[in-house]
Design a protein around this motif. Structure first.
Motif, mmCIF file in Angstrom:
data_model
loop_
_atom_site.group_PDB
_atom_site.id
_atom_site.type_symbol
_atom_site.label_atom_id
_atom_site.label_comp_id
_atom_site.label_asym_id
_atom_site.label_seq_id
_atom_site.Cartn_x
_atom_site.Cartn_y
_atom_site.Cartn_z
ATOM 1 N N GLU A 144 0.822 -1.209 0.000
ATOM 2 C CA GLU A 144 0.000 0.000 0.000
ATOM 3 C C GLU A 144 0.856 1.258 0.000
ATOM 4 O O GLU A 144 0.553 2.231 -0.695
ATOM 5 C CB GLU A 144 -0.934 -0.004 1.218
ATOM 6 N N ALA A 145 1.920 1.252 0.803
ATOM 7 C CA ALA A 145 2.785 2.428 0.881
ATOM 8 C C ALA A 145 3.478 2.693 -0.450
ATOM 9 O O ALA A 145 3.653 3.852 -0.857
ATOM 10 C CB ALA A 145 3.820 2.247 1.992
ATOM 11 N N ALA A 146 3.865 1.631 -1.171
ATOM 12 C CA ALA A 146 4.519 1.801 -2.475
ATOM 13 C C ALA A 146 3.559 2.324 -3.524
ATOM 14 O O ALA A 146 3.974 2.978 -4.489
ATOM 15 C CB ALA A 146 5.120 0.473 -2.932
ATOM 16 N N MET A 147 2.269 2.036 -3.349
ATOM 17 C CA MET A 147 1.279 2.521 -4.308
ATOM 18 C C MET A 147 1.077 4.028 -4.210
ATOM 19 O O MET A 147 0.632 4.660 -5.167
ATOM 20 C CB MET A 147 -0.055 1.809 -4.097
ATOM 21 N N VAL A 148 1.396 4.611 -3.060
ATOM 22 C CA VAL A 148 1.218 6.065 -2.901
ATOM 23 C C VAL A 148 2.142 6.829 -3.846
ATOM 24 O O VAL A 148 1.671 7.663 -4.630
ATOM 25 C CB VAL A 148 1.430 6.493 -1.430
ATOM 26 N N PRO A 149 3.469 6.586 -3.819
ATOM 27 C CA PRO A 149 4.318 7.299 -4.792
ATOM 28 C C PRO A 149 4.001 6.927 -6.239
ATOM 29 O O PRO A 149 4.203 7.742 -7.142
ATOM 30 C CB PRO A 149 5.741 6.869 -4.402
ATOM 31 N N PHE A 150 3.495 5.706 -6.472
ATOM 32 C CA PHE A 150 3.088 5.329 -7.835
ATOM 33 C C PHE A 150 2.008 6.274 -8.341
ATOM 34 O O PHE A 150 2.093 6.798 -9.459
ATOM 35 C CB PHE A 150 2.573 3.886 -7.854
ATOM 36 N N GLU A 151 0.972 6.500 -7.540
ATOM 37 C CA GLU A 151 -0.127 7.363 -7.982
ATOM 38 C C GLU A 151 0.298 8.830 -8.004
ATOM 39 O O GLU A 151 -0.204 9.604 -8.823
ATOM 40 C CB GLU A 151 -1.353 7.171 -7.076
ATOM 41 N N VAL A 352 -9.024 11.410 -15.200
ATOM 42 C CA VAL A 352 -7.979 10.443 -14.843
ATOM 43 C C VAL A 352 -7.100 11.012 -13.730
ATOM 44 O O VAL A 352 -6.648 10.286 -12.837
ATOM 45 C CB VAL A 352 -7.139 10.067 -16.082
ATOM 46 N N LEU A 353 -6.871 12.324 -13.763
ATOM 47 C CA LEU A 353 -6.137 12.975 -12.677
ATOM 48 C C LEU A 353 -6.872 12.794 -11.351
ATOM 49 O O LEU A 353 -6.261 12.477 -10.324
ATOM 50 C CB LEU A 353 -5.959 14.465 -12.989
ATOM 51 N N THR A 354 -8.194 12.978 -11.372
ATOM 52 C CA THR A 354 -8.997 12.758 -10.169
ATOM 53 C C THR A 354 -8.879 11.315 -9.700
ATOM 54 O O THR A 354 -8.771 11.040 -8.496
ATOM 55 C CB THR A 354 -10.479 13.083 -10.454
ATOM 56 N N ALA A 355 -8.889 10.372 -10.662
ATOM 57 C CA ALA A 355 -8.782 8.952 -10.326
ATOM 58 C C ALA A 355 -7.444 8.649 -9.664
ATOM 59 O O ALA A 355 -7.378 7.914 -8.670
ATOM 60 C CB ALA A 355 -8.959 8.100 -11.580
ATOM 61 N N ALA A 356 -6.377 9.206 -10.211
ATOM 62 C CA ALA A 356 -5.049 8.965 -9.649
ATOM 63 C C ALA A 356 -4.933 9.559 -8.255
ATOM 64 O O ALA A 356 -4.410 8.924 -7.328
ATOM 65 C CB ALA A 356 -3.981 9.569 -10.572
ATOM 66 N N PHE A 357 -5.433 10.779 -8.088
ATOM 67 C CA PHE A 357 -5.369 11.428 -6.775
ATOM 68 C C PHE A 357 -6.179 10.638 -5.747
ATOM 69 O O PHE A 357 -5.730 10.405 -4.623
ATOM 70 C CB PHE A 357 -5.898 12.858 -6.868
ATOM 71 N N SER A 358 -7.366 10.211 -6.142
ATOM 72 C CA SER A 358 -8.229 9.458 -5.237
ATOM 73 C C SER A 358 -7.607 8.123 -4.861
ATOM 74 O O SER A 358 -7.648 7.707 -3.696
ATOM 75 C CB SER A 358 -9.591 9.221 -5.900
ATOM 76 N N ALA A 359 -7.023 7.423 -5.840
ATOM 77 C CA ALA A 359 -6.401 6.134 -5.556
ATOM 78 C C ALA A 359 -5.247 6.302 -4.566
ATOM 79 O O ALA A 359 -5.110 5.541 -3.615
ATOM 80 C CB ALA A 359 -5.907 5.495 -6.846
ATOM 81 N N GLY A 360 -4.430 7.328 -4.789
ATOM 82 C CA GLY A 360 -3.336 7.592 -3.852
ATOM 83 C C GLY A 360 -3.838 7.894 -2.458
ATOM 84 O O GLY A 360 -3.252 7.463 -1.453
ATOM 85 N N ASN A 361 -4.940 8.630 -2.382
ATOM 86 C CA ASN A 361 -5.555 8.939 -1.092
ATOM 87 C C ASN A 361 -6.004 7.656 -0.389
ATOM 88 O O ASN A 361 -5.808 7.492 0.825
ATOM 89 C CB ASN A 361 -6.754 9.869 -1.322
ATOM 90 N N SER A 362 -6.590 6.725 -1.130
ATOM 91 C CA SER A 362 -7.015 5.438 -0.576
ATOM 92 C C SER A 362 -5.819 4.647 -0.059
ATOM 93 O O SER A 362 -5.889 3.995 0.994
ATOM 94 C CB SER A 362 -7.743 4.605 -1.632
ATOM 95 N N LEU A 401 3.317 9.045 4.659
ATOM 96 C CA LEU A 401 3.626 10.254 3.885
ATOM 97 C C LEU A 401 5.130 10.403 3.659
ATOM 98 O O LEU A 401 5.557 10.932 2.619
ATOM 99 C CB LEU A 401 3.070 11.490 4.601
ATOM 100 N N CYS A 402 5.925 9.928 4.597
ATOM 101 C CA CYS A 402 7.384 9.950 4.399
ATOM 102 C C CYS A 402 7.777 9.041 3.238
ATOM 103 O O CYS A 402 8.633 9.395 2.416
ATOM 104 C CB CYS A 402 8.095 9.510 5.683
ATOM 105 N N ILE A 403 7.160 7.873 3.173
ATOM 106 C CA ILE A 403 7.433 6.951 2.071
ATOM 107 C C ILE A 403 6.976 7.540 0.741
ATOM 108 O O ILE A 403 7.562 7.277 -0.315
ATOM 109 C CB ILE A 403 6.748 5.595 2.335
ATOM 110 N N ALA A 404 5.925 8.373 0.798
ATOM 111 C CA ALA A 404 5.410 8.989 -0.428
ATOM 112 C C ALA A 404 6.466 9.833 -1.133
ATOM 113 O O ALA A 404 6.389 10.042 -2.353
ATOM 114 C CB ALA A 404 4.187 9.852 -0.099
#
Length: 563
Positions: A144-151, A352-362, A401-404
């Protein structure tokens, strides 16, 4: 774990270990109901869950959609068409959905029985082995933490579709700050933001499916009634690496790998179980909705992509090869350009920008809650189980957030390269996580049988069990090893790809064995599995539950539509 309940204002009723240690029998003198402390002596029992049950049914439903749909469904899915062709993509996504459904029904049965914070991570330790729970929890946290910087990387790429005026570093910093504000203020704000963002995602994919249906029948500026033309020319199946049947099979395998990354599972719904109002009623509905989401969004989405663009489309191939910004590589945008459709590409890019931001938030939410769950079970430093007065595990959120900030890697590397690194890392972790869920369910199923507890008494009884769990386990476990197989093909060796593809597969056994040796844990026999821990607290919460009244007609309408 302290009990949970709801007062007349709809606030969650919580107690803490600290209060129990003082000898406080309850929080009733503060206006709370149903406090009950656990007196179990098992590992991890002497903890206090201080999160708040403030997420409504509509929040849970849309959180599931928000976590499930990311940029991969709109953009990266085009790689599947290039690698395997439209038929391979459609078959791969359809088959993979069946594996995810097998994982979902097992998860639903366990979580609705005991809806606690970070449920499947803690179940792995309770029903299988404490060391198994340790390895599973840290694997899910890393995923999950790795998905944050991905999005975040995806957001930066999407924004540069319009302009390069703002440097990548500035965009990354702004997004991290926004994630921090949303996730630190209170869980209800996270739920509300995610509700609207996920609603936008849902409307976008539905709109794109309608767009596909209209234009394929000739409703486009060119008047071209192309239908399934691209299934015939250049063909339904594409050869990958080899020629002939082997090449077509390898193309299909590439699409299956793509599906295993693109299609998320029920973990996003499950992670909200400890903060959901009336979970025994809300959670079964949310899990059932997974079937419809998978069918509508992913199966039909893969079909639409194969209809809209040919596998040899020059624009799409060049966009992926060059790491073109934003939705430029999206098969939907490519199709719009082919058909001379104006304005819509910009709208798609914005959505798509909204989708990426929302996914990162999740992902920030799920990663922080998984770290919080590990801390509750004594498998992470105790500081991560500290919550604010509003029930937010502050230090867990800050750690994520540090990992982000790993997203800053793209400042010195191509965004396309960085995105692929994260894809390879998280695909293996996600598949390991699904395998863990299936193993945990099999042990849960065996424990129920050994202790004479009928599954008919459970709040949710899954179909085809335990066969569905075995089906999901075999599929996910095998795919975890196949995800990076291309590095072993002649001329394809790449050290970063190999490391990102197989690091987690090597790390999980090390975590398991290390914790087992350190804590001297044992695999729990089915008859000794504690199926009663925290159960009385959940039952009492359900008995004392008072629904939070909607504030206005608008809220009532939303609750009715999505609850």
């Amino acid at each position: 774990m302290a009990s949970t309940g709801v007062d007349v204002d709809g606030a969650r009723l919580s107690g803490s270990l600290k209060g129990a240690a003082r000898g406080d029998a309850s929080e009733n003198e503060k206006g709370h109901l149903g406090h009950q402390s656990s007196d179990s002596a098992s590992v991890g029992s002497l903890v206090g869950d201080n999160t708040h049950r403030t997420l409504k049914a509509r929040h849970i439903q849309l959180i599931g959609i928000g976590g499930t749909i990311g940029t991969a469904l709109y953009v990266q899915i085009g790689k599947g068409v290039i690698s395997g062709g439209p038929a391979s993509l459609f078959l791969a996504f359809t088959i993979w959905c069946s594996f995810i459904l097998a994982v979902t029904v097992g998860m639903a049965e366990m979580v609705t029985y005991l809806p606690i914070s970070s449920p499947f991570i803690r179940f792995a330790g309770r029903y299988v082995d404490e060391a198994f729970g340790f390895a599973a929890g840290w694997n899910f946290f890393i995923f999950e933490a790795a998905m944050v910087p991905f999005e975040i990387t995806a957001c930066n790429v999407i924004i540069h579709y319009w302009s390069d005026a703002v440097p990548a570093g500035g965009i990354i910093a702004i997004i991290v700050v926004l994630y921090g504000l949303i996730n630190v203020l209170a869980v209800k704000y996270y739920g509300e933001v995610e509700f609207w963002a996920a609603l936008g995602k849902m409307l976008l994919i539905i709109g794109l499916l309608i767009f596909t249906f209209i234009v394929m029948l000739g409703g486009n500026p060119l008047g071209d009634r192309f239908g399934f033309r691209y299934w015939r020319d250049p063909g339904a199946f594409v050869e990958f690496y080899h020629s002939g049947n082997l090449g077509r099979f390898m193309g299909f395998l590439q699409c299956l790998i793509q599906a295993s990354f693109t299609i998320a599972g029920p973990d996003y719904v499950a992670m909200a179980a400890g903060e959901a109002e009336n979970p025994r009623v809300v959670m079964p509905r949310a899990f059932n909705a997974v079937f419809y989401r998978l069918t509508t969004f992913f199966v039909l989405g893969s079909l639409a992509v194969g209809i809209l663009v040919p596998s040899n489309d020059k624009e799409m191939n060049e966009a992926f090869d060059s790491g073109a910004p934003g939705a430029a590589a999206s098969p939907y945008v490519v199709a719009m350009n082919r058909l001379n459709v104006r304005v819509l590409p910009d709208i798609v890019n914005a959505m798509v920008l909204t989708a990426a931001f929302s996914a990162g938030n999740s992902y920030v939410y799920c990663a922080s809650r998984s770290l919080y769950g590990l801390a509750l079970e004594g498998k992470a430093p105790a500081v991560f189980k500290q919550c604010t007065r509003k029930g937010v595990p502050l230090y867990s959120v800050l750690a994520v957030l540090c990992i982000a900030f790993l997203a800053f890697l793209q400042v010195s590397n191509s965004a396309a390269v960085v995105l692929q690194w994260f894809v390879n890392l998280v695909t293996a972790s996600q598949l390991i996580n699904f395998s863990v869920i299936c193993v945990t369910y099999l042990r849960f199923h065996k424990a129920l049988k050994a202790q004479g507890i009928s599954r008919d008494t459970l709040p949710y009884r899954a179909m085809f069990q335990p066969y569905a769990a075995w089906y999901g386990l075999i599929g996910c476990f095998v795919m975890a090893f196949l995800g990076g197989y291309t590095v072993f093909l002649p001329g394809k060796w790449d050290i970063p790809t190999f490391l990102f593809s197989y690091t987690m597969i090597a790390l999980c056994p090390i975590l398991y064995v290390g914790w087992k040796l350190f804590k001297k844990t044992k695999i729990i026999r089915p008859e000794n599995v504690d199926l009663q821990k925290d159960l009385d607290e959940i039952d009492e919460y359900q008995r004392n539950f008072v629904p939070t009244p909607s504030k206005n007609i608008f809220d009532r309408a939303l609750d009715w539509l999505f609850g």
